[in-house]
Scaffold this active site. Structure first.
Site, PDB file in Angstrom:
ATOM      1  N   ASP A 122      -3.039   1.611   5.347  1.00 16.35           N
ATOM      2  CA  ASP A 122      -4.441   1.417   4.978  1.00 16.35           C
ATOM      3  C   ASP A 122      -5.301   1.827   6.169  1.00 16.35           C
ATOM      4  OD1 ASP A 122      -3.919   0.430   2.409  1.00 16.35           O
ATOM      5  OD2 ASP A 122      -3.802  -1.641   3.097  1.00 16.35           O
ATOM      6  N   ASP A 138      -5.688   3.082  -3.244  1.00 19.85           N
ATOM      7  CA  ASP A 138      -6.371   1.865  -3.685  1.00 19.85           C
ATOM      8  C   ASP A 138      -7.681   2.200  -4.394  1.00 19.85           C
ATOM      9  OD1 ASP A 138      -4.352   0.366  -2.475  1.00 19.85           O
ATOM     10  OD2 ASP A 138      -5.479   0.110  -0.612  1.00 19.85           O
TER      11      ASP A 138
END
Length: 170
Positions: A122, A138
């Site tokens: 991330d 995401d």
């Protein structure tokens, strides 16, 4: 039959492109952000910040890899079922195909990370609300799910979605 092959060809090609973009951005994050301080894109709003997420959103379910594998496979199979069932040649269902494409690609992009390295990379951080750090996959899943809610609440009527539970005529 020919139209079904064309649909799956386009679906899989788009998935390949979207997953490729997700994996490319994660690789850039590894190369340029790992070990670095957060990089401001819009100061006090949006940053690039490398983390290795071994759980789900907000850090929940840390280390529950088997659970994530099972859920991802179920979601991917469900999407394949829906795409297969959508009536051929009906442009009215293109928005549903798009939603399926986004969710499928996002789920697959993060699944690849989990299988390869036991965590998801991330790197996008929205600071005003201290939102969890996220990635391109995401975004696909979040946008896809939001659009799905809108489609099911405001665009499609219940009777239009009957193809999902009725047996297909041969």
């Amino acid at each position: 039959m020919k139209e079904n092959l064309k649909r799956w060809g386009i679906f899989l090609l788009l998935a390949l492109l979207l997953v490729g973009l997700d994996q490319f951005t994660k690789q850039l994050a590894v190369e340029h952000l790992m070990g670095a301080d957060r990089v401001p894109i819009i100061r006090n709003v949006l940053y690039l910040l490398y983390i290795e997420n071994r759980g789900a959103a907000f850090g929940s379910l840390q280390g529950a890899q088997i659970f994530f594998y099972i859920i991802t496979v179920v979601v991917l199979c469900g999407i394949v079922y829906v795409v297969h069932r959508i009536p051929q040649g009906d442009r009215h269902f293109l928005p549903l195909l798009l939603v399926c494409e986004l969710i499928f690609s996002g789920a697959l992009g993060n699944f690849i990370d989990r299988v390869r390295q036991q965590y998801v990379v991330d790197f996008i951080y929205f600071s005003p609300i201290d939102f969890p750090v996220f990635n391109v996959a995401d975004i696909y899943v979040t946008v896809g799910c939001a659009l799905m809610v809108v489609l099911f609440l405001f665009y499609y009527k219940d009777e239009e979605l009957g193809f999902l539970h009725r047996s297909k005529e041969v």
